[in-house]
Scaffold this active site. Structure first.
Site, PDB file in Angstrom:
ATOM      1  N   ASP A 158      32.791   8.933  -3.400  1.00  0.00           N
ATOM      2  CA  ASP A 158      31.655   8.664  -4.283  1.00  0.00           C
ATOM      3  C   ASP A 158      30.976   7.362  -3.864  1.00  0.00           C
ATOM      4  OD1 ASP A 158      29.936   8.065  -6.527  1.00  0.00           O
ATOM      5  OD2 ASP A 158      31.146   9.455  -7.712  1.00  0.00           O
ATOM      6  N   SER A 167      25.419  10.877  -9.621  1.00  0.00           N
ATOM      7  CA  SER A 167      26.649  11.567  -9.220  1.00  0.00           C
ATOM      8  C   SER A 167      26.745  12.957  -9.819  1.00  0.00           C
ATOM      9  CB  SER A 167      27.873  10.740  -9.636  1.00  0.00           C
ATOM     10  OG  SER A 167      27.946   9.548  -8.887  1.00  0.00           O
ATOM     11  N   ASP A 204      28.646  11.916  -2.231  1.00  0.00           N
ATOM     12  CA  ASP A 204      27.600  12.456  -3.097  1.00  0.00           C
ATOM     13  C   ASP A 204      26.287  11.698  -2.932  1.00  0.00           C
ATOM     14  OD1 ASP A 204      28.758  10.204  -4.181  1.00  0.00           O
ATOM     15  OD2 ASP A 204      28.971  11.011  -6.195  1.00  0.00           O
TER      16      ASP A 204
END
Length: 434
Positions: free
Chosen positions: A33, A81, A300
């Site tokens: 992430d 996200s 992401d």
């Protein structure tokens, strides 16, 4: 603070040469992430030996196959996200904030749900709370990522209804699943699901289904107390999911690379990258022994607009990054309850660098404020100090729209080569498990 990088254990086999054509492959889907290419560069330099000029080999080096776009289904180009995880999980674009839903707020079937239908075991490991944007987008459907209690209710109710899309789910989130108005831990244990709240219990769990809730919200940062958390949870998930006759699909998220990027905290980010690297060592060992496993990794989005170098100076001081002993969040929390006169010495001790007059002035300016304004000003002062002494630049406290890396190895990995949209990863994985 001296750091050592564990060398890569094996060179992984690419393609499908070792796969059984008649057996569905295991799927290991890793999401860093916030992990743009710049975070990988920072990690590699931070792990390298300045004296010998020897570049560190990392687990990221073995299987880079391409890059992906990350934009959401609107005209902003910058995803959050939830929208990106929805694309990675369902193969469809959506709006920022969407959890497994399209623009019309209609539920989209995820790769994990398709996998379940095809007889797979499924699971998720994250250092965020398990109902946070990325893990939630693989197992739930909700119009807003911020409705954490409601998303927890959806994930808990799946078990009560006997249609849970997950067998193993590990991370944080106690305060959302164990509440005064609803104690999901008790309810789902009655359905035969083990619920554990201490990471020391991981080794005791011998079979799925299991839910691990190891912190009120997210787990501690790797630089503070969470050094091996992701690797330990991943090892347990692979043991539980891979010990039967069924194939499995596992999503692993290095959640807090993003959180450190939002905080403009370079030392925090590098240690989160190290945590993910150690997790990939666990994954690599599994793949070596189980070649019928497709590994896909991406990010992401990227976070913070990280630059290695700032203010026109052609230098980035990796040794100074690794000398910082704690995250900005940790330092701020401790400083807010101590006499402000002690702040400069405390910070100098934890960053292992003598502060300049400007650094001390910024701390003093923050100390003159009150409440949340004081907290924010102190955070900004610490971000400036750590960035200034390490030569690290940041352009944002949010996300950026740059392309992100794609990695793959194992059966069907040729489908993840080249430049692609993030939706293509989700679509191709769905096609493989169906």
């Amino acid at each position: 603070m001296k750091r050592t990088l564990l060398a890569a254990s094996v060179a992984l086999l690419a393609g499908s040469a070792m796969a059984d054509d008649h057996q569905q492959p295991n799927i290991i889907y890793v999401i860093g992430d916030g992990m743009g290419f710049e975070f990988i560069s920072a990690y590699r330099y931070a792990m390298s030996d300045l004296e010998t000029k020897t570049m560190a080999e990392t687990q990221f080096d073995h299987y880079l196959t391409g890059a992906a776009m990350t934009y959401p289904e609107d005209d902003t180009w910058v995803t959050d996200s939830a929208a990106s995880a929805t694309a990675l999980a369902t193969g469809e674009k959506s709006y920022n904030g969407a959890i497994g839903m399209d623009n019309d707020k209609t539920s989209l079937k995820t790769v994990m749900e398709y996998a379940k239908d095809s007889g797979y075991m499924t699971g998720s490991v994250s250092t965020s709370q398990i109902n946070h944007a990325t893990p939630a987008s693989f197992f739930a459907h909700h119009p807003s990522r911020y409705e954490y209690n409601q998303i927890a209710d959806l994930m808990g109710q799946q078990i009560l209804d006997g249609d849970a899309a997950y067998d193993v789910i590990l991370g944080g989130g106690q305060q959302y699943f164990i509440r005064d108005d609803k104690n999901w831990a008790e309810l789902i244990e009655q359905q035969g699901v083990s619920v554990i709240t201490d990471m020391q219990q991981l080794e005791q769990i011998q079979q799925a289904p299991v839910m691990g809730l190891f912190a009120p919200k997210g787990l501690p940062h790797a630089i503070d107390e969470g050094k091996d958390s992701l690797a330990r949870m991943t090892s347990t998930a692979l043991r539980l999911l891979g010990n039967g006759d069924k194939p499995f699909a596992l999503m692993i998220e290095g959640s807090q690379i993003d959180w450190c990027g939002h905080a403009n905290d370079i030392a925090c980010a590098v240690h989160e990258m190290d945590s993910l690297n150690k997790t990939l060592e666990v994954v690599n060992e599994y793949i070596e022994n189980n070649p019928n496993t497709l590994f896909v990794m991406t990010a992401d989005h990227s976070t913070g607009g990280l630059t290695l170098g700032r203010d026109g100076e052609y230098a980035w001081y990796s040794d100074r990054v690794m000398d910082i002993e704690h995250s900005i969040a940790y330092m701020r929390e401790k400083m807010l309850v101590m006499d402000a006169d002690l702040w400069p010495r405390y910070v100098a001790d934890l960053v292992n660098f003598e502060l300049t007059a400007e650094h001390i002035e910024r701390l003093a300016a923050a100390s003159a404020l009150e409440g949340e304004v004081r907290e924010d000003a102190l955070h900004q002062a610490l971000a400036y100090i750590t960035g200034d002494i390490t030569g690290t630049g940041w352009t944002s406290s949010g996300h950026t729209a740059v392309d992100v890396p794609v990695y793959a190895t194992g059966p069907h990995s040729e489908q993840f080569r080249g430049f692609m949209d993030n939706t293509q990863l989700g679509k191709r994985l769905i096609d493989i498990v169906r």
